[in-house]
Scaffold this active site. Structure first.
Site, short mmCIF file in Angstrom:
data_model
loop_
_atom_site.label_atom_id
_atom_site.label_comp_id
_atom_site.label_asym_id
_atom_site.label_seq_id
_atom_site.Cartn_x
_atom_site.Cartn_y
_atom_site.Cartn_z
N ASN A 30 -52.11 26.23 90.71
CA ASN A 30 -51.63 25.94 89.11
C ASN A 30 -50.80 27.06 88.67
O ASN A 30 -49.98 27.06 87.97
CB ASN A 30 -52.79 25.63 88.38
CG ASN A 30 -52.20 25.41 86.96
OD1 ASN A 30 -51.83 24.60 86.48
ND2 ASN A 30 -52.65 26.52 86.14
N ASP A 74 -54.06 37.53 92.11
CA ASP A 74 -52.81 37.55 91.71
C ASP A 74 -51.86 36.92 93.06
O ASP A 74 -51.91 37.54 94.15
CB ASP A 74 -52.26 38.89 91.81
CG ASP A 74 -50.62 39.31 91.33
OD1 ASP A 74 -49.96 38.22 91.46
OD2 ASP A 74 -50.30 40.31 90.86
N VAL A 75 -51.35 35.55 92.82
CA VAL A 75 -50.74 35.03 93.97
C VAL A 75 -49.56 35.66 94.60
O VAL A 75 -49.41 35.29 95.69
CB VAL A 75 -50.25 33.54 93.38
CG1 VAL A 75 -51.42 32.62 92.72
CG2 VAL A 75 -49.23 33.70 92.31
N TYR A 113 -36.31 27.46 87.43
CA TYR A 113 -37.55 26.80 87.18
C TYR A 113 -37.59 25.54 88.04
O TYR A 113 -38.52 25.31 88.67
CB TYR A 113 -37.95 26.74 85.90
CG TYR A 113 -39.25 26.08 85.54
CD1 TYR A 113 -40.53 26.82 85.90
CD2 TYR A 113 -39.46 24.78 85.28
CE1 TYR A 113 -41.51 26.19 85.62
CE2 TYR A 113 -40.79 24.18 85.15
CZ TYR A 113 -41.93 25.00 85.28
OH TYR A 113 -43.13 24.60 85.24
N THR A 160 -49.03 23.77 75.61
CA THR A 160 -49.79 25.02 76.24
C THR A 160 -48.86 26.14 75.59
O THR A 160 -47.68 26.06 75.00
CB THR A 160 -49.61 24.76 77.62
OG1 THR A 160 -48.29 25.04 78.08
CG2 THR A 160 -50.23 23.78 78.52
N LYS A 192 -39.86 24.63 91.68
CA LYS A 192 -41.15 23.31 91.38
C LYS A 192 -40.36 22.36 92.41
O LYS A 192 -41.21 21.60 93.07
CB LYS A 192 -40.93 23.08 89.97
CG LYS A 192 -41.85 23.73 89.08
CD LYS A 192 -42.87 24.11 89.63
CE LYS A 192 -44.05 24.98 88.57
NZ LYS A 192 -45.37 25.36 89.16
#
Length: 267
Positions: A77, A50-51, A142, A177, A146
């Site tokens: 990722n 879990d990042v 978002y 995806t 990024k």
């Protein structure tokens, strides 16, 4: 000697495609997710990570070191999407996405750098997004996560140069995806002044994902980056107009570019 690769967010989508593509080419691949399912074919070693939890990152890395005694590549990722009017997006959801998309990768990087420094080699590939090059309506958070990861990568590259550790970003456009299903969507409120435009934009975004590119294309690009002796600062992977939009942003006056986005999203 086979190279060892750590990929976060490898249970589905782009991460899974990269993991299997590399495993089929002889890399020793450790894929991670918060609740991993063991691959039946045994090609990819799935381990929990879990990042957003430092202890989880440390444990996963120790597992790899115990098995392989090295980590040659890290592909950051893991991430999550978020949509909504900025004014109406809950603060705790904004913070949660930043923890996953920005602070999480940074924690992974901090954990692996001492290992790569001792090896005097290593490469870290941060998966960003073409959306990170511009502020998009109803995707502003978002885009910010990024964009921040891309800028941080630029700084990190220069700090790591003396240690022979390479770092780069790869920014995908729309890929087919399940990211739309896993996104946080701020609800479309009946009394919201943004109800009409947000609803229409949300539908348009989902259509773009459904018509997205094959994840194998990303896997091939990542593999090519890994084999590069001197990777570029940034790579972009997407349809022509998605990549060209970044060029246009550099060339056009800000208000002209803004008008193009407004027309694109029918706002």
């Amino acid at each position: 000697m086979s190279k060892v690769v750590l990929i976060t967010g490898a249970s589905s989508g782009i991460g899974k495609a990269i993991a299997y593509y590399l495993a089929e080419r002889g890399y020793i691949v450790y894929g991670t997710s918060r609740t991993p399912k063991m691959a039946k074919d045994g090609k990819v070693h799935m381990i929990p990570l879990d990042v957003t939890e430092a202890a989880s990152i440390s444990q996963a890395i120790q597992t790899i070191l115990k098995d392989q005694n090295r980590i040659d590549y890290v592909i950051n990722n893991a991430g999550m999407g978020i949509t909504g009017p900025l004014e109406e997006t809950p603060d705790h959801e904004i913070k949660r996405v930043f923890e996953t998309n920005y602070f999480g990768p940074l924690e992974v990087i901090k954990a692996v750098l001492p290992i790569m420094r001792s090896q005097r080699s290593g490469m870290i590939i941060n998966v960003t997004s073409i959306a990170g090059y511009m502020g998009l309506p109803y995707r502003g958070i978002y885009s910010a996560t990024k964009g921040a990861l891309g800028i941080t990568t630029e700084a990190y590259r220069m700090e790591l140069k003396e240690f022979n550790i390479k770092m780069t970003t790869v920014a995908p456009g729309d890929f087919a995806t399940n990211i739309a299903a896993g996104r946080y969507h701020a609800p479309i409120l009946d009394n919201s002044p943004y109800k009409k435009n947000y609803g229409n934009t949300l539908q348009l975004m989902d259509e773009h994902v459904d018509a997205g590119m094959d994840t194998q294309i990303m896997a091939k690009v990542v593999h090519r980056i890994m084999e590069s002796k001197n990777p570029k600062v940034h790579y972009r992977v997407g349809f022509f107009m998605q990549k060209f939009s970044i060029v246009l942003k550099r060339m056009l006056p800000d208000t002209w570019y803004e008008k193009l986005l407004l027309n694109h999203y029918k706002l």
